[in-house]
Design an enzyme around this catalytic site. Structure first.
Site, PDB file in Angstrom:
ATOM      1  N   GLY A 310       0.822  -1.199   0.000  1.00 45.22           N
ATOM      2  CA  GLY A 310       0.000   0.000   0.000  1.00 45.22           C
ATOM      3  C   GLY A 310       0.859   1.253   0.000  1.00 45.22           C
ATOM      4  O   GLY A 310       1.957   1.301  -0.573  1.00 45.22           O
ATOM      5  N   SER A 311       0.378   2.293   0.685  1.00 51.13           N
ATOM      6  CA  SER A 311       1.030   3.603   0.616  1.00 51.13           C
ATOM      7  C   SER A 311       2.391   3.655   1.294  1.00 51.13           C
ATOM      8  O   SER A 311       3.110   4.653   1.147  1.00 51.13           O
ATOM      9  CB  SER A 311       0.109   4.664   1.227  1.00 51.13           C
ATOM     10  OG  SER A 311      -1.048   4.818   0.426  1.00 51.13           O
ATOM     11  N   THR A 312       2.772   2.616   2.069  1.00 47.60           N
ATOM     12  CA  THR A 312       4.123   2.616   2.631  1.00 47.60           C
ATOM     13  C   THR A 312       5.168   2.559   1.514  1.00 47.60           C
ATOM     14  O   THR A 312       6.337   2.895   1.734  1.00 47.60           O
ATOM     15  CB  THR A 312       4.340   1.424   3.587  1.00 47.60           C
ATOM     16  OG1 THR A 312       4.094   0.200   2.890  1.00 47.60           O
ATOM     17  CG2 THR A 312       3.396   1.517   4.787  1.00 47.60           C
TER      18      THR A 312
END
Length: 621
Positions: A310-312
């Protein structure tokens, strides 16, 4: 003329030789010669037989005798103790006794089997049947690894053919808290999983061998010699801190219960050495009662399981962008419009319209549109090589058994849409260990260290990105934990925190689950002088609580606030302290007495999947 007197007078008899008597036997002399001859032959036979036994066939009969009474038996050795970094025992070996029997001898005394069964807590008929099925053997176990006192009760019965053998059994004082890291040993005390398996040769040692004489009952009568000296196992000191490990386990457990999640994992790493200070996974099991566990409970998800980050992943996309020279933390600006960007038939969108953002703002607001647009301006080979340099698609080299290498397709095979969605964490798989290693690399000025579970076994490190880019990234990531950002719940009183939230749909067969998510947070503390990095992954969260900033960030804050105290890491926000002291916890901005507004930005997992891997409901987004 003969007179009548002469006729009645006895006539003298002529003496005859005994040998001439009809039917008479041999003389005494001959009988003596015969007896002596027979005895001589017998003696000669005995001498010949003795010569055959003592000289000609000596080795054969000696071997046969030794096979019945002379034995080479192992001298058991204790497996090395595993300690945490502070010398606290995590795995120890305790002496036990195993009861064994010679089936033939014991069956010959079958009247003693009921008493034996009672002492062992078994069924007499089953024991007798067990022995009969193995009557051709000389050694069978009746009960393994009994407490010495209980085993002595059995041996005190003095039942023929029943004996004891000293062994060692592994015991784990921390139980399920460290189960996945340590692993287990089998009944013969050999490592089967985890670090017990990885360092089995070091821990196990080598049993000695001694030659003994046993009597007909199998009891050792005399020790003749030591064939090989025993070599005890060597101790192992891990980088794991038991205190931090317990904090991670406890917070994971509470979070899974709170959000009804299926599983979770957390890894805490020392920035400058790559030493793993904690690695917890749930669900877990009790290694001291392995029989009651299931395979799914014994999997170390932090190492073996993969997740779309995801956004990591946006931190690594920005690392490539800054390294390209096309971007700085403040520019050029990216127009994210109204939060929707239709690209190759796919709606890449944000939770809220963000308008024009700086590269830092893309991280702060966790803009999928901004990350995708940045990625499309970068050379594909640069983006791929940057991801690869951070270790994605490769094993970290930690040496942990069963470690997954994740999945990162070769850059030349990337399609435009795949490249765009990869910028915000879809289309590739990473392990929590890979993710924490990547963030530790950013925190340590762009130097990557090989993760290690052994205290003092730090690697020299390899420069992955320039120190300037790394420092810029840490500053950019610090804005993510601001009062109006996705990671506000990760703040720690009196410490600056840099990090990134992430939320992704959970992949299932045929696509993605609509209402099941993976919630992530990766953080660095203190941001001004990075010492620790941690990654939290919660799998299977549902609506009502699934954003990384809502689910995983609080776990990070709670565990790391304890970790900095345990490791005596000084706070870096002293300049913001007031007379009354800073606000504690996440109720407001650290160092301020004014409560912060709730985060308005969130990661957006909905419809982030590529068009050919759409959420289950409704087909293509």
């Amino acid at each position: 003329m003969t007179k009548w007197r002469d006729r009645i007078r006895p006539q003298p008899q002529r003496a005859t030789s005994p040998s001439r008597r009809r039917g008479a036997g041999p003389s005494a002399r001959k009988r003596m010669v015969l007896v002596v001859g027979v005895l001589g032959l017998i003696s000669l036979g005995l001498v010949a037989r003795a010569f055959d036994l003592q000289v000609v066939r000596k080795q054969f009969y000696q071997k046969q005798g030794d096979a019945r009474f002379l034995r080479e038996v192992p001298i058991p050795v204790s497996r090395g103790t595993i300690f945490d970094r502070n010398g606290e025992p995590l795995a120890v070996s305790t002496p036990v006794t195993s009861i064994w029997a010679n089936p033939a001898v014991l069956l010959a005394n079958s009247d003693r089997i009921p008493a034996l069964a009672k002492a062992l807590g078994g069924d007499p008929q089953q024991i007798e049947q067990y022995l009969e099925q193995r009557s051709d053997r000389e050694f069978v176990y009746l009960r393994r690894q009994m407490p010495p006192e209980a085993a002595q009760t059995v041996l005190d019965l003095d039942i023929p053919g029943v004996n004891g053998q000293r062994e060692f059994k592994r015991f784990y004082p921390s139980g399920e808290v460290t189960a996945h890291v340590l692993g287990v040993t089998n009944i013969d005390d050999h490592g089967q999983e985890g670090l017990e398996l990885a360092y089995d040769d070091w821990l196990a040692g080598k049993p000695g061998i001694k030659r003994v004489i046993r009597d007909g009952k199998g009891h050792e009568v005399e020790t003749l010699e030591q064939v090989r000296a025993p070599k005890p196992g060597q101790n192992l000191t891990l980088s794991i801190d038991r205190g931090i490990q317990f904090l991670a386990y406890n917070e994971l457990k509470n979070t899974l219960d709170k959000f009804n999640a299926a599983s979770g994992s957390m890894v805490v790493m020392d920035v400058h050495t790559g030493e793993i200070l904690a690695m917890a996974s749930l669900p877990t099991y009790n290694p001291n009662a392995l029989a009651g566990s299931k395979p799914v409970q014994r999997r170390n998800r932090a190492v073996t399981d993969v997740v779309e980050p995801g956004s990591t992943m946006k931190a690594f996309t920005l690392a490539a962008a800054l390294s390209s020279g096309k971007y700085t933390p403040t520019g050029p600006a990216i127009d994210t419009g109204n939060g929707h960007w239709f690209f190759y038939g796919h709606d890449i969108h944000d939770d809220d319209p963000n308008g024009v953002l700086t590269p830092t703002g893309v991280l702060t607001r966790s803009s999928n549109v901004g990350a995708a647009k940045i990625a499309m301006t970068l050379d594909t080979s640069l983006m791929y090589n940057t991801y690869r340099a951070f270790g994605f698609g490769n094993s970290t080299g930690s040496g942990f058994p069963g470690e997954s290498s994740g999945l990162l397709r070769v850059g030349r095979d990337w399609r435009p849409l795949e490249k765009a969605i990869m910028a915000y964490g879809y289309g590739l798989n990473v392990t929590p260990l890979q993710l924490v290693t990547g963030y530790a690399t950013i925190a340590d000025g762009g130097v990557m260290h090989t993760p290690t579970f052994i205290k003092g076994d730090d690697s020299p490190g390899k420069q992955i990105i320039s120190p300037t880019v790394a420092h810029e990234l840490v500053s950019m990531l610090e804005t993510v934990t601001g009062p109006n950002s996705t990671g506000a719940n990760a703040r720690i009183a009196n410490y600056s925190v840099a990090g990134k939230t992430g939320t992704s749909h959970q992949a299932i067969a045929g696509g993605y689950a609509k209402d099941t998510y993976n919630s992530l947070f990766a953080g660095i503390v203190p941001a001004s002088n990075p010492q620790l990095v941690a990654v939290v992954v919660i799998n299977g969260t549902t609506k009502g609580g699934y954003f990384g900033g809502t689910v995983s960030a609080p776990v990070f804050a709670s565990v790391m606030s304890g970790a900095v105290r345990l490791l005596d890491i000084p706070p870096d926000n002293i300049g913001r302290w007031y007379v009354g002291g800073p606000l504690q916890g996440n109720g407001g901005l650290v160092g301020s007495q004014t409560p912060a507004p709730p985060p308005s930005a969130n990661d957006v997992p909905v419809h982030e999947a590529p068009v050919d891997e759409a959420p289950v409901e409704g087909g293509a987004p």
